[in-house]
Scaffold this active site. Structure first.
Site, mmCIF file in Angstrom:
data_model
loop_
_atom_site.group_PDB
_atom_site.id
_atom_site.type_symbol
_atom_site.label_atom_id
_atom_site.label_comp_id
_atom_site.label_asym_id
_atom_site.label_seq_id
_atom_site.Cartn_x
_atom_site.Cartn_y
_atom_site.Cartn_z
ATOM 1 N N ASP A 69 38.759 36.120 40.501
ATOM 2 C CA ASP A 69 40.000 36.826 40.833
ATOM 3 C C ASP A 69 41.142 36.289 39.984
ATOM 4 O O ASP A 69 41.440 35.100 40.011
ATOM 5 C CB ASP A 69 40.308 36.643 42.321
ATOM 6 C CG ASP A 69 41.583 37.354 42.748
ATOM 7 O OD1 ASP A 69 41.492 38.491 43.235
ATOM 8 O OD2 ASP A 69 42.674 36.764 42.597
ATOM 9 N N TYR A 89 49.495 35.853 37.002
ATOM 10 C CA TYR A 89 49.014 34.477 36.844
ATOM 11 C C TYR A 89 49.069 34.007 35.392
ATOM 12 O O TYR A 89 49.040 32.804 35.132
ATOM 13 C CB TYR A 89 47.564 34.338 37.324
ATOM 14 C CG TYR A 89 47.314 34.693 38.760
ATOM 15 C CD1 TYR A 89 48.366 34.926 39.659
ATOM 16 C CD2 TYR A 89 46.015 34.799 39.244
ATOM 17 C CE1 TYR A 89 48.118 35.267 40.980
ATOM 18 C CE2 TYR A 89 45.763 35.130 40.569
ATOM 19 C CZ TYR A 89 46.820 35.374 41.427
ATOM 20 O OH TYR A 89 46.562 35.706 42.733
ATOM 21 N N LYS A 122 45.207 42.110 38.980
ATOM 22 C CA LYS A 122 46.252 42.729 39.789
ATOM 23 C C LYS A 122 47.421 43.113 38.898
ATOM 24 O O LYS A 122 47.767 42.391 37.953
ATOM 25 C CB LYS A 122 46.745 41.758 40.874
ATOM 26 C CG LYS A 122 45.638 41.090 41.671
ATOM 27 C CD LYS A 122 46.214 40.103 42.668
ATOM 28 C CE LYS A 122 45.121 39.238 43.256
ATOM 29 N NZ LYS A 122 44.623 38.223 42.291
ATOM 30 N N HIS A 143 49.498 44.363 43.114
ATOM 31 C CA HIS A 143 49.690 43.007 43.623
ATOM 32 C C HIS A 143 50.595 42.965 44.851
ATOM 33 O O HIS A 143 50.344 42.232 45.804
ATOM 34 C CB HIS A 143 50.275 42.123 42.512
ATOM 35 C CG HIS A 143 49.958 40.672 42.673
ATOM 36 N ND1 HIS A 143 49.894 39.800 41.615
ATOM 37 C CD2 HIS A 143 49.679 39.921 43.767
ATOM 38 C CE1 HIS A 143 49.594 38.584 42.036
ATOM 39 N NE2 HIS A 143 49.468 38.631 43.349
#
Length: 277
Positions: A48, A53, A78, A109
């Protein structure tokens, strides 16, 4: 871990997804490839990541260099965008960064105020074969319902904060009613409320020779909740997958459910998730 022991869920479009995954939230890009490679080596098959990120490139590199067939690894990312155009472009940017032809799952997200257009971009990428499944994250039941009412493709998952102290049974019931998989982020609480020293989890674990973390992860498997724990400790990585050789009793399940406090971990916007029930 023996591959045959992994449990898989079937999404509402018949795509198979592992019941336990590996999260990369707050994993620095500098170490992401190494950490993901280690997770894949010990048996994880769901990774994931997210545009937010900043480590999609490194996740993709670990997947490509793993020596494992791409079809055997489930990669989730996401969106960080709002609206059709930026989301559609962002999907292509993410795929290019990761060096992948497709993501197995792409989810919004956070609710962003332009969710219908954002989701429409996911639908189009899904129909184009760039995404094998699409879904949501941090959406409450009203927001999920709006997507369902105005879209062609029913979301495959809703990834929401779920752990011992906030088990999300209202949302769980709603998602099950609509054929949407309940996915947990922060499944072990990320330090919230001393979950891993909870006396109930400790007591149950002692019965089976398992840790509190393993008991909680087994609980998710039996309740059909997908969990994505994160660890950089090699022993914990392996232990988090070593949950398919025991089964919690009905009383164990009831005792764990009784620990629910509807207590969020304090992360932004999470109090919006729980359904009134």
């Amino acid at each position: 871990m023996e591959e045959r022991k992994m449990k898989y869920y079937t999404l509402n479009n018949d795509v198979k997804i592992p019941a336990i995954g590996y999260g990369t939230y707050l994993t620095s890009p500098r170490v992401t490839e190494q950490e993901v490679a280690q997770a894949l080596k010990v048996g994880y098959r769901l990774i994931d990541t997210a545009q937010n990120y900043g480590n999609e490139r490194e996740v993709g590199a670990a997947v490509r260099n793993s020596g494992i067939n791409r079809e055997e690894i489930f990669v989730t990312s996401k969106t960080q965008t709002s609206g059709y155009r930026s989301t559609k472009a962002g999907i292509d940017t993410s795929l290019k960064a990761a060096g992948l032809d497709y993501f197995d799952l792409m989810i919004i997200h956070w609710p962003n105020g332009n969710d219908l257009d954002t989701y429409r971009a996911l639908e189009d990428a899904y129909h184009e074969g760039k995404l094998r499944a699409i879904g949501l994250s941090n959406f409450n039941h009203q927001q999920v319902q709006e997507i369902i009412n105005n879209s062609e493709v029913v979301p495959a998952v809703d990834q929401i904060e779920t752990h011992l102290l906030w088990q999300q049974w209202g949302m769980h019931e709603y998602l099950q009613e609509h054929g949407i998989l309940h996915e947990s982020w922060a499944p072990l609480g990320e330090g919230t409320g001393h979950i891993l020293s909870n006396p109930t989890l400790v007591r149950i674990g002692q019965q089976y020779g398992k840790s509190p973390a393993q008991v909680m992860l087994r609980f998710y498997v039996q309740e059909n909740i997908l969990a994505i724990p994160k660890s950089t400790n090699p022993e914990h990585l392996k232990a988090n997958l070593d949950i398919f050789d025991f089964e919690l009793s009905d009383q164990d399940i009831a005792d764990i459910q009784n620990e629910d406090r509807r207590q969020a971990g304090g992360w932004p916007s999470t109090m919006l998730i729980e359904r009134n029930y």
